[in-house]
Design a protein around this motif. Structure first.
Motif, PDB file in Angstrom:
ATOM      1  N   CYS A  99      46.773  43.728  55.002  1.00  0.00           N
ATOM      2  CA  CYS A  99      46.066  42.835  54.077  1.00  0.00           C
ATOM      3  C   CYS A  99      46.928  41.601  53.784  1.00  0.00           C
ATOM      4  O   CYS A  99      48.058  41.732  53.310  1.00  0.00           O
ATOM      5  CB  CYS A  99      45.733  43.549  52.765  1.00  0.00           C
TER       6      CYS A  99
ATOM      7  N   CYS B 210      39.967  45.962  51.908  1.00  0.00           N
ATOM      8  CA  CYS B 210      41.287  46.494  51.573  1.00  0.00           C
ATOM      9  C   CYS B 210      41.174  47.543  50.474  1.00  0.00           C
ATOM     10  O   CYS B 210      40.486  47.329  49.467  1.00  0.00           O
ATOM     11  CB  CYS B 210      42.190  45.343  51.120  1.00  0.00           C
TER      12      CYS B 210
ATOM     13  N   CYS C  34      43.858  46.111  47.206  1.00  0.00           N
ATOM     14  CA  CYS C  34      43.414  45.108  46.223  1.00  0.00           C
ATOM     15  C   CYS C  34      41.890  45.047  46.104  1.00  0.00           C
ATOM     16  O   CYS C  34      41.369  44.256  45.334  1.00  0.00           O
ATOM     17  CB  CYS C  34      43.992  43.735  46.561  1.00  0.00           C
TER      18      CYS C  34
ATOM     19  N   ARG D 140      46.659  39.559  51.468  1.00  0.00           N
ATOM     20  CA  ARG D 140      46.815  39.340  50.022  1.00  0.00           C
ATOM     21  C   ARG D 140      47.845  40.286  49.403  1.00  0.00           C
ATOM     22  O   ARG D 140      48.705  39.863  48.649  1.00  0.00           O
ATOM     23  CB  ARG D 140      45.475  39.510  49.303  1.00  0.00           C
ATOM     24  N   CYS D 141      47.735  41.576  49.712  1.00  0.00           N
ATOM     25  CA  CYS D 141      48.592  42.540  49.008  1.00  0.00           C
ATOM     26  C   CYS D 141      49.505  43.341  49.947  1.00  0.00           C
ATOM     27  O   CYS D 141      50.338  44.117  49.488  1.00  0.00           O
ATOM     28  CB  CYS D 141      47.742  43.493  48.167  1.00  0.00           C
TER      29      CYS D 141
HETATM   30 ZN    ZN Z   1      44.773  43.920  49.773  1.00  0.00          ZN
END
Ligand code: ZN
Length: 308
Positions: A38, A57, A60, A40-41
């Motif tokens: 991911c 995901c 998150c 983002r995270c």
């Molecule tokens: Zn994520």
């Protein structure tokens, strides 16, 4: 992917990547060799929504596509357009204009211009190792208009600037290694010496012409000069490798672009340097190298060519 499935030509690449599932899987494998992560995270727990080609995901709870966090992010154009565009730019001998790229892909010139700049962004090499060994150093002048772009050696000797409308580009080429070039503000001694200090390991052999701004390099380098007025090249002291790059660069600017604004020149330089430094690779190799950079997977010149 197995070697036999790799597209080897533009035509095969266009056919191969016209299938968006194939294109998505190709970029995903290059970007995440050990499975999707991911952006983002950083979670590796997710489910794949194959109909929309996105991952959900579990960390998150947000969705991500293979384009998120790459130069393809926010573009409405699909990878079936982007991947052939990368192929074209990576393998063009002299560069490609936004008009040509737009026609080839069936997109507007404005879209193609945007794509070109994004691809050039990926082609900034991001190599932080200093050059070493034998390093050729030379500067050249590039004007706003193609017809003015030949070297104004005489102007330079007289005024030290090459004319006020010219952009100065300083090049540094390690023999049997990487070539770098950068736009600099002027040709004053302090400007050029600072660039050399930033890019070349102290103690290296540096070869320049007799231009006065290079004098004093012998304090930190084994500096030798070649006089262009001499008709022959004396031994290993020459800047022919860099001259070769300048002529390719100027041919590309002359043939492909009506003009390159000084502001954009550095991006064009990045593109041409990237292609030049990967000239020993085949078309697929150059394409994959640009794509890896586009996906924010850092690869140095040495890694790509197996030199380090
Ligand atoms: Zn994520």
């Amino acid at each position: 992917m197995s070697t036999e499935n790799r597209p080897g030509t533009l035509l095969k690449a266009i056919r191969y990547f016209s299938d968006l599932d194939v294109a998505t899987e190709f970029v995903a494998k290059l970007r995440w060799p050990n499975g999707p992560v991911c952006p983002r995270c950083g979670s590796v727990e997710h489910s794949y929504l194959s109909t929309r080609r996105i991952w959900k995901c579990k960390g998150c709870k947000k969705q991500f596509s293979v384009k998120l966090g790459t130069i393809f992010e926010d573009s409405p154009l699909g990878l079936d357009k982007w991947l052939p565009a990368v192929w074209l730019v990576a393998n063009s001998k002299n560069g490609i204009s936004s008009h040509e790229l737009g026609r080839a892909l069936g997109v507007t010139q404005k879209s193609a211009w945007f794509m070109l700049h994004r691809i050039r962004l990926a082609m900034q090499t991001g190599s932080f190792d200093k050059l070493h060994g034998e390093v050729e150093i030379d500067e050249t002048f590039i004007g706003g208009k193609a017809r003015n772009m030949h070297r104004h050696a005489r102007d330079r000797r007289i005024t030290g600037t090459g004319g006020s409308d010219k952009t100065v580009v300083l090049g540094m080429r390690q023999r049997n290694g990487e070539t770098r070039a950068t736009v600099v503000g002027d040709t004053k001694r302090g400007t050029l010496h600072a660039q050399v200090a930033e890019n070349v390991t102290p103690g290296s052999a540096v070869y320049t012409d007799a231009f006065r701004s290079y004098s004093g390099l012998s304090r930190d380098f084994a500096h030798q000069t070649v006089d262009h007025a001499e008709a022959y090249v004396e031994g290993q002291v020459h800047t022919n490798g860099l001259e070769n790059f300048w002529s390719l660069l100027k041919r590309g600017l002359h043939g492909t672009y009506v003009s390159v604004e000084p502001f954009h020149l550095f991006r064009y330089l990045d593109e041409r340097l990237f292609a030049y430094n990967l000239r020993e690779l085949n078309d697929f190799g150059r394409f994959a190298a640009v794509l890896a950079a586009a996906s924010d997977r850092r690869l140095t010149y040495g890694e790509l060519t197996g030199q380090r």
